[in-house]
Design a protein around this motif. Structure first.
Motif, PDB file in Angstrom:
ATOM      1  N   SER A  92      -6.368   3.509   2.204  1.00 25.77           N
ATOM      2  CA  SER A  92      -7.010   4.086   1.026  1.00 25.77           C
ATOM      3  C   SER A  92      -7.083   5.609   1.191  1.00 25.77           C
ATOM      4  O   SER A  92      -6.912   6.137   2.299  1.00 25.77           O
ATOM      5  CB  SER A  92      -8.415   3.505   0.853  1.00 25.77           C
ATOM      6  N   ASN A  98      -1.409   2.811  -1.675  1.00 22.28           N
ATOM      7  CA  ASN A  98      -2.397   1.842  -2.129  1.00 22.28           C
ATOM      8  C   ASN A  98      -2.237   1.467  -3.601  1.00 22.28           C
ATOM      9  O   ASN A  98      -2.891   0.550  -4.078  1.00 22.28           O
ATOM     10  CB  ASN A  98      -3.814   2.356  -1.851  1.00 22.28           C
ATOM     11  N   ASP A  99      -1.339   2.137  -4.310  1.00 18.59           N
ATOM     12  CA  ASP A  99      -1.074   1.757  -5.702  1.00 18.59           C
ATOM     13  C   ASP A  99       0.323   1.142  -5.865  1.00 18.59           C
ATOM     14  O   ASP A  99       0.806   0.953  -6.973  1.00 18.59           O
ATOM     15  CB  ASP A  99      -1.245   2.957  -6.640  1.00 18.59           C
ATOM     16  N   SER A 142      -6.104  -2.449  -6.347  1.00 15.31           N
ATOM     17  CA  SER A 142      -5.303  -1.639  -5.428  1.00 15.31           C
ATOM     18  C   SER A 142      -4.404  -2.598  -4.644  1.00 15.31           C
ATOM     19  O   SER A 142      -4.607  -3.813  -4.666  1.00 15.31           O
ATOM     20  CB  SER A 142      -6.204  -0.865  -4.465  1.00 15.31           C
TER      21      SER A 142
END
Length: 190
Positions: free
Chosen positions: A39, A66-67, A103
């Motif tokens: 993150s 994280n995306d 996420s």
């Protein structure tokens, strides 16, 4: 020998040293393939607690943003067998417990639970409030394993790394990865 496929999620709570030591212990293993998702807060805490994060140091790991919902472990069909989230903030625990897959990290955790695979959540918070406890209970009831970053001292650790390793060795045990750890009933090195 087929390599174990492991996802390491590094959440944004304090305790970057736990993630670093876990990565160090997995770095030279030839029995695992390890993918990492961090993150933004994880990167911030890493820098605050132990210095700049350099992905080039970790040559045996593949990193995902994280995306990035196209990462292989965002789907159960990729058959990753273990996900370790270390450290896990209570916000992240709450999102996982609520099924909020907003996420890559929370989606991967959701995949592990729905596929009945091993999810190890290394929580880093103290004290716990009732919401924290209920969220951890929800994850445990869904099949996840809550492993608080609570060190042990019966091995008489002599420095901070030895203390951290009491947690990391336990995580490796829970992940069913062989490791040379102090065992109850052994003589300590001290």
């Amino acid at each position: 020998m087929q390599k174990r496929k492991i996802v390491l999620g590094i959440g944004g709570s304090s305790g970057a040293i736990y993630a670093k030591r876990l990565m160090e212990k997995c770095q030279s293993r030839d029995d695992v393939t390890c993918n990492v998702v961090m993150s933004k807060n994880a990167l911030a805490n890493w820098k605050l607690e132990i210095g700049d994060f350099d992905p080039e140091v970790w040559k045996n790991f593949e990193f995902y943003k994280n995306d990035d919902f196209l990462a292989p472990f965002a789907s159960g069909s990729a058959q990753y067998d273990t996900m370790i989230i270390c450290p896990a903030s209570m916000g992240l625990v709450g999102r996982i417990a609520s099924g909020v897959s907003d996420s890559l990290m929370t989606r991967a955790a959701d995949v592990m639970l729905k596929e009945k695979r091993r999810l190890i959540v290394v929580v880093r918070e103290t004290p716990y409030n009732l919401i924290h406890l209920k969220n951890m209970t929800t994850i445990a009831e869904a099949g996840g394993i809550i492993c608080p970053a609570t060190p042990s001292f019966y091995s008489k650790p002599s420095d901070i790394i030895s203390v951290v390793d009491t947690v990391i060795d336990r995580i490796l045990d829970i992940a069913k990865l062989d490791n040379d750890a102090f065992r109850w009933g052994q003589s300590s090195n001290s």
